[in-house]
Design a protein around this motif. Structure first.
Motif, short mmCIF file in Angstrom:
data_model
loop_
_atom_site.label_atom_id
_atom_site.label_comp_id
_atom_site.label_asym_id
_atom_site.label_seq_id
_atom_site.Cartn_x
_atom_site.Cartn_y
_atom_site.Cartn_z
N MET A 1 0.83 -1.21 0.00
CA MET A 1 0.00 0.00 0.00
C MET A 1 0.86 1.26 0.00
O MET A 1 0.45 2.28 -0.50
N GLY A 2 2.06 1.16 0.55
CA GLY A 2 2.94 2.32 0.61
C GLY A 2 3.25 2.90 -0.76
O GLY A 2 3.32 4.12 -0.93
N TYR A 3 3.44 2.02 -1.76
CA TYR A 3 3.73 2.51 -3.10
C TYR A 3 2.52 3.21 -3.71
O TYR A 3 2.69 4.13 -4.51
N VAL A 4 1.33 2.81 -3.34
CA VAL A 4 0.13 3.51 -3.80
C VAL A 4 0.17 4.95 -3.28
O VAL A 4 -0.18 5.89 -4.00
N TYR A 5 0.61 5.13 -2.06
CA TYR A 5 0.72 6.48 -1.49
C TYR A 5 1.75 7.31 -2.24
O TYR A 5 1.53 8.49 -2.53
N ILE A 6 2.89 6.69 -2.57
CA ILE A 6 3.91 7.43 -3.32
C ILE A 6 3.39 7.82 -4.69
O ILE A 6 3.53 8.97 -5.12
N PHE A 7 2.77 6.87 -5.38
CA PHE A 7 2.30 7.17 -6.72
C PHE A 7 1.08 8.10 -6.70
O PHE A 7 0.88 8.87 -7.64
N GLY A 8 0.29 8.06 -5.64
CA GLY A 8 -0.77 9.06 -5.48
C GLY A 8 -0.18 10.46 -5.34
O GLY A 8 -0.67 11.42 -5.93
N THR A 9 0.90 10.55 -4.59
CA THR A 9 1.59 11.83 -4.45
C THR A 9 2.08 12.32 -5.80
O THR A 9 1.88 13.49 -6.16
N ILE A 10 2.70 11.43 -6.56
CA ILE A 10 3.22 11.80 -7.88
C ILE A 10 2.08 12.22 -8.81
O ILE A 10 2.15 13.25 -9.48
N PHE A 11 1.02 11.43 -8.85
CA PHE A 11 -0.11 11.74 -9.74
C PHE A 11 -0.69 13.12 -9.44
O PHE A 11 -0.88 13.93 -10.36
N PHE A 12 -0.98 13.38 -8.18
CA PHE A 12 -1.61 14.66 -7.85
C PHE A 12 -0.64 15.83 -8.00
O PHE A 12 -1.07 16.94 -8.33
N THR A 13 0.64 15.60 -7.79
CA THR A 13 1.63 16.65 -8.03
C THR A 13 1.69 17.00 -9.51
O THR A 13 1.67 18.18 -9.89
N VAL A 14 1.76 15.98 -10.36
CA VAL A 14 1.83 16.20 -11.81
C VAL A 14 0.55 16.86 -12.30
O VAL A 14 0.60 17.82 -13.09
N TYR A 15 -0.59 16.36 -11.86
CA TYR A 15 -1.86 16.97 -12.27
C TYR A 15 -1.86 18.47 -11.94
O TYR A 15 -2.21 19.30 -12.79
N GLY A 16 -1.47 18.81 -10.74
CA GLY A 16 -1.47 20.21 -10.33
C GLY A 16 -0.57 21.07 -11.19
O GLY A 16 -0.94 22.17 -11.60
N GLN A 17 0.63 20.58 -11.49
CA GLN A 17 1.57 21.35 -12.31
C GLN A 17 1.05 21.55 -13.73
O GLN A 17 1.12 22.64 -14.28
N ILE A 18 0.53 20.48 -14.32
CA ILE A 18 0.00 20.56 -15.69
C ILE A 18 -1.21 21.48 -15.74
O ILE A 18 -1.35 22.32 -16.64
N MET A 19 -2.09 21.35 -14.76
CA MET A 19 -3.29 22.19 -14.74
C MET A 19 -2.92 23.66 -14.60
O MET A 19 -3.48 24.52 -15.30
N LEU A 20 -1.99 23.97 -13.70
CA LEU A 20 -1.58 25.36 -13.52
C LEU A 20 -0.98 25.93 -14.81
O LEU A 20 -1.33 27.03 -15.23
#
Length: 121
Positions: A1-20
């Motif tokens: 489950m820990g890797y899901v947390y890491i990749f969730g962090t990456i996904f939402f970070t990337v989404y935010g940067q692209i959206m901005l």
């Protein structure tokens, strides 16, 4: 489950940067005059998709806190470099940004660092 947390962090970070980047590009360059800068920034802050980028950063931080309960920081943090790679690739396709040998070489070095670091678990 820990890797899901890491990749969730990456996904939402990337989404935010692209959206901005996408939404800010739609508004054009930052004006020179102070008053116009304030109006420009207020318009940006009222854009729902920009707000979703800010919310995405907050959600990414929640995922990161969860990841910190599962991994040492020195192990988990290099995985955040995957966000550089994803933003680079998406910026090529979505914003027609240029590919240079220096950018590609840098990404290769980042990926090599992730591989080396992940072997230390």
């Amino acid at each position: 489950m820990g890797y899901v947390y890491i990749f969730g962090t990456i996904f939402f970070t990337v989404y935010g940067q692209i959206m901005l980047k996408w939404r800010i590009s739609a508004y054009g360059s930052l004006p020179e005059e102070f008053r116009e800068k304030v109006i420009y920034l207020l318009k940006l802050l009222l854009d729902p998709l920009i707000l979703s980028g800010f919310l995405s950063a907050f959600v990414a931080s929640l995922f990161w806190m969860a990841a910190m309960t599962k991994f040492d920081l020195s192990y988990a943090y290099p995985f955040m470099s995957l966000s550089f790679m994803l933003v680079f690739i998406l910026s090529i396709f979505l914003f027609q940004e240029t590919i240079t040998i220096h950018k590609v070489a840098g990404l290769i070095l980042i990926m090599a660092g992730i591989v080396v670091t992940s072997q230390s678990a």
